[in-house]
Design a protein around this motif. Structure first.
Motif, PDB file in Angstrom:
ATOM      1  N   LYS A  36       7.437  -2.688 -15.012  1.00  0.00           N
ATOM      2  CA  LYS A  36       8.329  -3.557 -14.240  1.00  0.00           C
ATOM      3  C   LYS A  36       9.088  -2.744 -13.214  1.00  0.00           C
ATOM      4  O   LYS A  36       9.522  -1.622 -13.493  1.00  0.00           O
ATOM      5  N   HIS A  37       9.208  -3.308 -12.029  1.00  0.00           N
ATOM      6  CA  HIS A  37       9.908  -2.611 -10.965  1.00  0.00           C
ATOM      7  C   HIS A  37      10.443  -3.633  -9.977  1.00  0.00           C
ATOM      8  O   HIS A  37       9.846  -4.686  -9.792  1.00  0.00           O
ATOM      9  N   VAL A  38      11.554  -3.288  -9.345  1.00  0.00           N
ATOM     10  CA  VAL A  38      12.098  -4.183  -8.327  1.00  0.00           C
ATOM     11  C   VAL A  38      11.207  -4.140  -7.091  1.00  0.00           C
ATOM     12  O   VAL A  38      10.879  -3.071  -6.584  1.00  0.00           O
ATOM     13  N   CYS A  39      10.783  -5.299  -6.614  1.00  0.00           N
ATOM     14  CA  CYS A  39       9.960  -5.400  -5.419  1.00  0.00           C
ATOM     15  C   CYS A  39      10.844  -5.739  -4.237  1.00  0.00           C
ATOM     16  O   CYS A  39      11.630  -6.685  -4.294  1.00  0.00           O
ATOM     17  N   ARG A  40      10.689  -4.973  -3.153  1.00  0.00           N
ATOM     18  CA  ARG A  40      11.525  -5.228  -1.975  1.00  0.00           C
ATOM     19  C   ARG A  40      11.014  -6.413  -1.170  1.00  0.00           C
ATOM     20  O   ARG A  40      11.699  -6.886  -0.271  1.00  0.00           O
ATOM     21  N   SER A  41       9.821  -6.880  -1.453  1.00  0.00           N
ATOM     22  CA  SER A  41       9.324  -8.077  -0.779  1.00  0.00           C
ATOM     23  C   SER A  41       9.738  -9.325  -1.535  1.00  0.00           C
ATOM     24  O   SER A  41      10.146 -10.315  -0.940  1.00  0.00           O
ATOM     25  N   CYS A  42       9.613  -9.284  -2.862  1.00  0.00           N
ATOM     26  CA  CYS A  42       9.968 -10.449  -3.679  1.00  0.00           C
ATOM     27  C   CYS A  42      11.468 -10.501  -3.959  1.00  0.00           C
ATOM     28  O   CYS A  42      11.983 -11.556  -4.305  1.00  0.00           O
ATOM     29  N   TRP A  43      12.136  -9.389  -3.842  1.00  0.00           N
ATOM     30  CA  TRP A  43      13.544  -9.295  -4.236  1.00  0.00           C
ATOM     31  C   TRP A  43      13.722  -9.734  -5.681  1.00  0.00           C
ATOM     32  O   TRP A  43      14.624 -10.482  -6.018  1.00  0.00           O
ATOM     33  N   ALA A  44      12.831  -9.301  -6.511  1.00  0.00           N
ATOM     34  CA  ALA A  44      12.924  -9.625  -7.932  1.00  0.00           C
ATOM     35  C   ALA A  44      12.279  -8.487  -8.708  1.00  0.00           C
ATOM     36  O   ALA A  44      11.531  -7.689  -8.151  1.00  0.00           O
ATOM     37  N   ILE A  45      12.570  -8.461  -9.970  1.00  0.00           N
ATOM     38  CA  ILE A  45      11.900  -7.492 -10.840  1.00  0.00           C
ATOM     39  C   ILE A  45      10.575  -8.103 -11.261  1.00  0.00           C
ATOM     40  O   ILE A  45      10.539  -9.143 -11.915  1.00  0.00           O
ATOM     41  N   THR A  46       9.495  -7.475 -10.825  1.00  0.00           N
ATOM     42  CA  THR A  46       8.168  -8.009 -11.098  1.00  0.00           C
ATOM     43  C   THR A  46       7.308  -6.928 -11.730  1.00  0.00           C
ATOM     44  O   THR A  46       7.670  -5.762 -11.762  1.00  0.00           O
ATOM     45  N   TRP A  47       6.158  -7.349 -12.209  1.00  0.00           N
ATOM     46  CA  TRP A  47       5.223  -6.386 -12.775  1.00  0.00           C
ATOM     47  C   TRP A  47       4.427  -5.716 -11.671  1.00  0.00           C
ATOM     48  O   TRP A  47       4.069  -6.341 -10.679  1.00  0.00           O
ATOM     49  N   ARG A  48       4.153  -4.451 -11.881  1.00  0.00           N
ATOM     50  CA  ARG A  48       3.306  -3.691 -10.963  1.00  0.00           C
ATOM     51  C   ARG A  48       2.086  -3.190 -11.725  1.00  0.00           C
ATOM     52  O   ARG A  48       2.207  -2.729 -12.854  1.00  0.00           O
ATOM     53  N   ASN A  49       0.951  -3.275 -11.083  1.00  0.00           N
ATOM     54  CA  ASN A  49      -0.263  -2.704 -11.652  1.00  0.00           C
ATOM     55  C   ASN A  49      -0.584  -1.415 -10.923  1.00  0.00           C
ATOM     56  O   ASN A  49      -0.872  -1.442  -9.725  1.00  0.00           O
ATOM     57  N   PRO A  50      -0.545  -0.290 -11.605  1.00  0.00           N
ATOM     58  CA  PRO A  50      -0.859   0.981 -10.941  1.00  0.00           C
ATOM     59  C   PRO A  50      -2.335   1.022 -10.539  1.00  0.00           C
ATOM     60  O   PRO A  50      -3.206   0.666 -11.327  1.00  0.00           O
ATOM     61  N   ILE A  51      -2.612   1.432  -9.312  1.00  0.00           N
ATOM     62  CA  ILE A  51      -4.001   1.548  -8.881  1.00  0.00           C
ATOM     63  C   ILE A  51      -4.362   2.987  -8.536  1.00  0.00           C
ATOM     64  O   ILE A  51      -5.525   3.320  -8.453  1.00  0.00           O
ATOM     65  N   ALA A  52      -3.376   3.839  -8.322  1.00  0.00           N
ATOM     66  CA  ALA A  52      -3.670   5.242  -8.052  1.00  0.00           C
ATOM     67  C   ALA A  52      -2.440   6.077  -8.382  1.00  0.00           C
ATOM     68  O   ALA A  52      -1.314   5.664  -8.101  1.00  0.00           O
ATOM     69  N   ILE A  53      -2.687   7.231  -8.981  1.00  0.00           N
ATOM     70  CA  ILE A  53      -1.610   8.181  -9.229  1.00  0.00           C
ATOM     71  C   ILE A  53      -1.601   9.161  -8.061  1.00  0.00           C
ATOM     72  O   ILE A  53      -2.615   9.765  -7.744  1.00  0.00           O
ATOM     73  N   LEU A  54      -0.470   9.277  -7.401  1.00  0.00           N
ATOM     74  CA  LEU A  54      -0.400  10.100  -6.183  1.00  0.00           C
ATOM     75  C   LEU A  54      -0.033  11.535  -6.547  1.00  0.00           C
ATOM     76  O   LEU A  54       1.040  12.037  -6.221  1.00  0.00           O
ATOM     77  N   THR A  55      -0.971  12.185  -7.224  1.00  0.00           N
ATOM     78  CA  THR A  55      -0.682  13.550  -7.674  1.00  0.00           C
ATOM     79  C   THR A  55      -0.542  14.501  -6.488  1.00  0.00           C
ATOM     80  O   THR A  55       0.188  15.480  -6.557  1.00  0.00           O
ATOM     81  N   GLY A  56      -1.241  14.212  -5.398  1.00  0.00           N
ATOM     82  CA  GLY A  56      -1.116  15.064  -4.223  1.00  0.00           C
ATOM     83  C   GLY A  56       0.304  15.083  -3.689  1.00  0.00           C
ATOM     84  O   GLY A  56       0.830  16.124  -3.288  1.00  0.00           O
ATOM     85  N   LEU A  57       0.937  13.915  -3.717  1.00  0.00           N
ATOM     86  CA  LEU A  57       2.312  13.803  -3.269  1.00  0.00           C
ATOM     87  C   LEU A  57       3.250  14.602  -4.169  1.00  0.00           C
ATOM     88  O   LEU A  57       4.141  15.301  -3.705  1.00  0.00           O
ATOM     89  N   LEU A  58       3.002  14.515  -5.473  1.00  0.00           N
ATOM     90  CA  LEU A  58       3.820  15.270  -6.424  1.00  0.00           C
ATOM     91  C   LEU A  58       3.698  16.763  -6.173  1.00  0.00           C
ATOM     92  O   LEU A  58       4.685  17.486  -6.158  1.00  0.00           O
ATOM     93  N   GLU A  59       2.457  17.225  -5.974  1.00  0.00           N
ATOM     94  CA  GLU A  59       2.236  18.647  -5.793  1.00  0.00           C
ATOM     95  C   GLU A  59       2.882  19.156  -4.530  1.00  0.00           C
ATOM     96  O   GLU A  59       3.449  20.245  -4.501  1.00  0.00           O
TER      97      GLU A  59
END
Ligand SMILES: [Zn+2]
Length: 96
Positions: A68-91
């Motif tokens: 669950k995460h706040v969506c800035r488009s819906c302005w509500a707490i909605t479910w998110r489905n992860p589609i990619a882990i951005l490990t490159g960004l972390l590194e």
């Protein structure tokens, strides 16, 4: 006086413990189930039911649960489905 010294010790111990539990979070590409938009969202591994000790380079988005995460488009707490882990960004953030 000695009570103050004790307090300092406890604060120093609390810092490393809280940083290992992932204060920043993992950047993931995640689809909002409310509006269908994909956004980079930071969440904790625990929120996706992933062992926090996992090697991030082995982590697959398919292994992650919705979170669950706040969506800035819906302005509500909605479910998110992860589609990619951005490990490159972390590194790149970790630098070195
Ligand atoms: Zn949304």
């Amino acid at each position: 006086m000695s009570a103050n010294a004790d307090r300092d010790d406890r604060d120093l111990e609390a810092d490393p413990a809280s940083s290992t539990s992932g204060p920043v979070g993992v950047p993931v590409d995640a689809v909002c189930v409310g509006c269908g938009r994909t956004r980079v969202t930071r969440t904790s591994l625990e929120a996706m039911e992933i062992d926090p000790r996992v090697d991030l380079s082995d982590l697959d988005a398919a292994d992650c649960t919705s979170f669950k995460h706040v969506c800035r488009s819906c302005w509500a707490i909605t479910w998110r489905n992860p589609i990619a882990i951005l490990t490159g960004l972390l590194e790149s953030e970790r630098g070195e």
